[in-house]
Each structure stands twice: as structure tokens, then as C-alpha cells.
Design an enzyme around this catalytic site. Sequence first.
Site, PDB file in Angstrom:
ATOM      1  N   GLU A  31      -2.968  -7.180  -1.723  1.00 53.68           N
ATOM      2  CA  GLU A  31      -2.926  -8.094  -2.862  1.00 53.68           C
ATOM      3  C   GLU A  31      -2.029  -9.280  -2.519  1.00 53.68           C
ATOM      4  OE1 GLU A  31      -1.817  -6.115  -6.484  1.00 53.68           O
ATOM      5  OE2 GLU A  31      -1.827  -7.960  -7.663  1.00 53.68           O
ATOM      6  N   ASN A  44      -3.313  -7.004 -10.220  1.00 57.00           N
ATOM      7  CA  ASN A  44      -2.984  -7.851 -11.358  1.00 57.00           C
ATOM      8  C   ASN A  44      -3.132  -9.333 -11.018  1.00 57.00           C
ATOM      9  OD1 ASN A  44      -2.371  -5.502 -12.721  1.00 57.00           O
ATOM     10  ND2 ASN A  44      -0.167  -5.661 -12.393  1.00 57.00           N
ATOM     11  N   ASN A 100      -9.751  -6.235 -12.835  1.00 57.72           N
ATOM     12  CA  ASN A 100      -8.749  -5.219 -12.487  1.00 57.72           C
ATOM     13  C   ASN A 100      -8.003  -4.771 -13.739  1.00 57.72           C
ATOM     14  OD1 ASN A 100      -6.779  -3.879 -10.503  1.00 57.72           O
ATOM     15  ND2 ASN A 100      -5.419  -5.164 -11.726  1.00 57.72           N
ATOM     16  N   GLU A 101      -7.924  -3.475 -13.935  1.00 61.50           N
ATOM     17  CA  GLU A 101      -7.103  -2.884 -15.024  1.00 61.50           C
ATOM     18  C   GLU A 101      -7.218  -3.678 -16.322  1.00 61.50           C
ATOM     19  OE1 GLU A 101      -3.075  -2.141 -13.664  1.00 61.50           O
ATOM     20  OE2 GLU A 101      -3.751  -0.537 -12.340  1.00 61.50           O
ATOM     21  N   TYR A 158      -0.497   6.310  -9.731  1.00 65.90           N
ATOM     22  CA  TYR A 158       0.674   6.247  -8.844  1.00 65.90           C
ATOM     23  C   TYR A 158       1.566   7.449  -9.131  1.00 65.90           C
ATOM     24  CZ  TYR A 158      -0.758   1.531  -7.571  1.00 65.90           C
ATOM     25  OH  TYR A 158      -1.471   0.454  -7.084  1.00 65.90           O
ATOM     26  N   GLU A 171      -6.844   2.401  -6.423  1.00 68.47           N
ATOM     27  CA  GLU A 171      -5.383   2.246  -6.252  1.00 68.47           C
ATOM     28  C   GLU A 171      -4.748   3.616  -6.401  1.00 68.47           C
ATOM     29  OE1 GLU A 171      -3.196  -0.756  -8.403  1.00 68.47           O
ATOM     30  OE2 GLU A 171      -4.912  -2.129  -8.326  1.00 68.47           O
ATOM     31  N   GLN A 208      -0.478  -0.019  -1.255  1.00 64.71           N
ATOM     32  CA  GLN A 208      -1.345  -0.974  -0.595  1.00 64.71           C
ATOM     33  C   GLN A 208      -1.239  -0.759   0.911  1.00 64.71           C
ATOM     34  OE1 GLN A 208      -0.904  -4.907  -2.325  1.00 64.71           O
ATOM     35  NE2 GLN A 208      -0.909  -4.131  -4.404  1.00 64.71           N
TER      36      GLN A 208
HETATM   37  O1  AHR Z   1      -0.681  -2.176  -6.664  1.00 62.29           O
HETATM   38  C1  AHR Z   1       0.250  -2.768  -7.513  1.00 62.29           C
HETATM   39  C2  AHR Z   1      -0.308  -3.043  -8.909  1.00 62.29           C
HETATM   40  O2  AHR Z   1      -0.542  -1.821  -9.559  1.00 62.29           O
HETATM   41  C3  AHR Z   1      -1.649  -3.735  -8.981  1.00 62.29           C
HETATM   42  O3  AHR Z   1      -1.517  -5.115  -8.925  1.00 62.29           O
HETATM   43  C4  AHR Z   1      -2.182  -3.317 -10.316  1.00 62.29           C
HETATM   44  O4  AHR Z   1      -3.576  -3.271 -10.335  1.00 62.29           O
HETATM   45  C5  AHR Z   1      -1.538  -1.967 -10.554  1.00 62.29           C
HETATM   46  O5  AHR Z   1      -0.973  -1.884 -11.810  1.00 62.29           O
END
Ligand code: AHR
Length: 502
Positions: free
Chosen positions: A26, A71, A171-172, A243, A291, A351
Site C-alpha cells: 500500500e 485505506n 476497500n473496507e 489482524y 489482508e 503487507q
Molecule cells: O494494512 C493496513 C490497513 O489495514 C489497510 O490500509 C486497511 O485496509 C486495513 O484496515
Amino acid sequence: MKANVTIHRDFTISPVDDRLYSSFLEHLGRAIYTGIYEPGHPTADADGFRGDVIELVRALDTPYVRYPGGNFVSAYNWEDGVGPREDRPTRLDLAWRTRDSNHIGVNEFADWCKKAGTKPMLAVNLGSRGLDAARNFLEYCNHPGGSYWSDLRRKHGWKEPHNVKLWCLGNEMDGPWQVGHKTADEYGRLANETAKAMRLFDKSLELIVCGSSHAGMPTFPDWEATVLDHTYEAIDHLSLHMYFGNEEHDTLNYLAKAEKLDRYIMSVAGVIDYVKSKKRSKKNVTISFDEWNVWYHSHEQDKKILEGDDWPDAPHLLEDIYNFEDVLQVGGVLNTFIRRADRVKIACIAQLVNVIAPIMTETGGPAWKQTIYYPFLYASLYGRGTAMRAIVDGPTYDSAFGDDVPFLDTSVVRSSAGNALTFFIVNRHLTETLDLTARLDGFPAARVVEHIQMSHPDLAAVNSAATPNNVVPKTVSGSTVEAGVLTSRLPPLSYNVIRLSI
Ligand code: AHR
């Protein structure tokens, strides 16, 4: 502690899609600038790409890299990143409160992908923009020539189209933090119309619609049901993110979070099946887990930048330094994806460089492998083929994320060529060695080729520029196959890759 595993050559889960080992870059922190791109670095090539980073990425053999966000994409104008560099505007990135010179855009990224042995998976901006910008971006990237946008690409110096097949529709978009956040109905309609327009250009594209940002979102799982209701026939995959962190410093609960992931995948699979039935559809929508990673080490230090008014260029953001404990977590997450290979067809470690990443760089200095580089590497190298059903009979523990969490966490893959079998195993027990007995039914010629192991006396041990080999895998002996039974001793808190020829 003892555990028995049984596999049978005819009991398979599903082919493993190679795209399970994809990743993500990103425009965030130092992922692009001083991550993959640093003109003037001693290893930089003529295009300014760091050669040391390319080498580490090539070794991972990651099939796709998602770009440019995250994001970031929700307020991104793709046109800012094409054309002569000196004419490209410096913009404020609202997502991460930084400045972006736009010196890297889609054309340079496509070039980098070729050098790194991977392919782009692109996201369009459905936050601040919409259908029109998306279809123009697609035409710019993929049309050979003879139209306004494709000729512009040619004029910019890229005669051949990039032929990007995988496209994320935003995205999201369920997240209130997102620029252009939408309700499920607003997003569902926009995503569907955008997908239809993109398909009018090329029906062979694979399109990914946003699911929930994480399992704790208040709109989960209604978001998925509504969005799929709008888009089911127009898209191919539903995007999920998750995450993991060990803020509580509780190793057993931390490692049990892979169970939470498993439940998340199965709940979403249930919603997909519900919408499929409702629509009497023949189509199978699958999951793009685009992600996932450990993300918590850097939260505290990031606050200053994220809450400040400095708008820095390429700051040290989301630079998690991974420890040995995270090896076990990443190994467990990858095992979950392999076991759910029937539903999850794409997964992107988030990432790839510097930003919550397996590869770290120092500006002007070296690049090195973080601890989590290794479980990702081995899954990518040996986890391609067919996921085998493994019946595990062994001790379990109760956790905050569910009961009966097995101490032995495993996935098993038979190679595409059919000549190898690989066991990926995490022993989650804090103190006990695990005596493994695995019955290999239908593999009479099985032999141990190699047992790769990661263990460390200190869960907090990390790699750094000064000590890049503090946490590394080693080859161990002692695993054998006799009369179709594999036996092995796995130390407490260890990650293991046992490779067999069959
Ligand atoms: O990977 C970091 C961020 O995590 C990304 O920009 C977003 O899509 C997610 O919230």
C-alpha cells in the site's frame, strides 16, 4: 504429550489455490518509498527499485501483490501516478496523514511486479470516486491501444497493456474510518454497477467485493448478506480481513486466535451459501482473504503520526517488529487457510515490505527477513497442490476464543506433481514436547526428505539489521517413516515443516 494424526490418499479437502500466498503493498509509510523504491540506494536498479528487496520478494514466490491500498485507495486518484514524474502532484493522503509524491504509480508498480516475479492485483477507488474512474483505470491498464485511455498509457511509455485480471471493488467500505464510507445498500449497488461496467470491458476479469473489515464490525454479517444480495452474479470473491495481536501477553490465547479465524471463514461461507440459495444461483462465490497478519507491536508508536499535523513523507508507520511468538501465529493462520482451501481462494499477507511486513529495510541500508518471513516462505514453497484431510487425535485446551483448541495444529498438502507430502505443524504447548504419530494411509513409499524447524528459548526474540539471523529455521533429524507411519518429536512452542517424498 502424544498426538495421533491420520491422513488417507483419497481423503482430500480441495486443491490449494496458489493465490493463497499472495501479498499486499500500500502507499503507506515506507512500503513503497524506501521499501521497494529508493533511487540512490546501493542496490537500486535503473528504475530506482531496490535489488535487495526484489531478491527477498522473488524468493517468496508470491503470486499476486494487491495495490495501491488499503485505506489509501479510498481517496486515490490513479491519474496522479501516471505520466511524466515532474508533472505528478504531491497529494495529502487522508488515510494515513502523510504526503505522497506519486513518483510510483500503476505503470512503475507493474514493472516492479515483473522484476519481483509476481503480478498486480489492483483496487479501484469506490470511496471518493466511482464507476467512471474505475472503468477508465481498467481501460488504461488493460486495453492494447486505439482508445483514449490506452493511447495515453502508450504515450506514457508503456506500449503493452498490463493485463490485470484481479480487481478489488474498493476497500473496507463498511468502515466509518474509510473516506467515502457507505452503507451496505449504497456500496452494494455501486459495486454491482461498477462490476457490470468492468465486465462489459472484459468478462474474464475476477472481481472482489468488500466484506466486513473484521469479525467485530457491528454490521457483520448483515453487511455480507446485503452486499452479496446486490452483487452475487457480478462478482467472484468476497474480501475479508483479519489482524492478530497479543496485547494481553497470553501466548495460549494468542495462538488460539487462528480458531476465531476459522469460525469467521465458516460464518461468511454460510452467508455466501445463504445468498446463493436465495438467488437459486449456480455460481460459487469464494473468499479473498486479502489482508491478514499480526499487527499490534507498532500501535503505540504510530499514534504520534496518525494524530499529528505534520503530513510527513514515507514515515515509519506500522513497522511491527515481529518476534518468535509471531512465527507460531503466522504458521497457525496459514494452516487455517490451507484447511479451508475449499472456500478461501486468495489470501494476501498484509503487507510485504516495512509496513506490518515479513521484509524490513533501512533507508540507505540493508534489507532483512523478519521472523514471520519463514512460515510464509515455506507455505508458499511447499503448500501448493491439494489440501489433505488430517484427522487429529490429541490433547486440547480451552481458550478465550473457543474450547478444545488442539495443541497440535497442522495442515497437510500433497504437491501438484503428486510426489511430495508436506506437514506444517505448530506445537502450541508451552512446555511439553509433542510425540507425533501420523498414519499415512495409501502412501506406502513415503520417506522423510527434510524436517525444518523453528524454535527459540525466547518468545520475544526478533531479527534486526544488526542481528538478521537471530530467529531462523534449522534442519533437524529424528523424524522417520516406518511401515507407513511417520513419527517425530516436536519441541514445545515450535513451528515445523516435515517434507516427505511419496
Ligand atoms: O494494512 C493496513 C490497513 O489495514 C489497510 O490500509 C486497511 O485496509 C486495513 O484496515
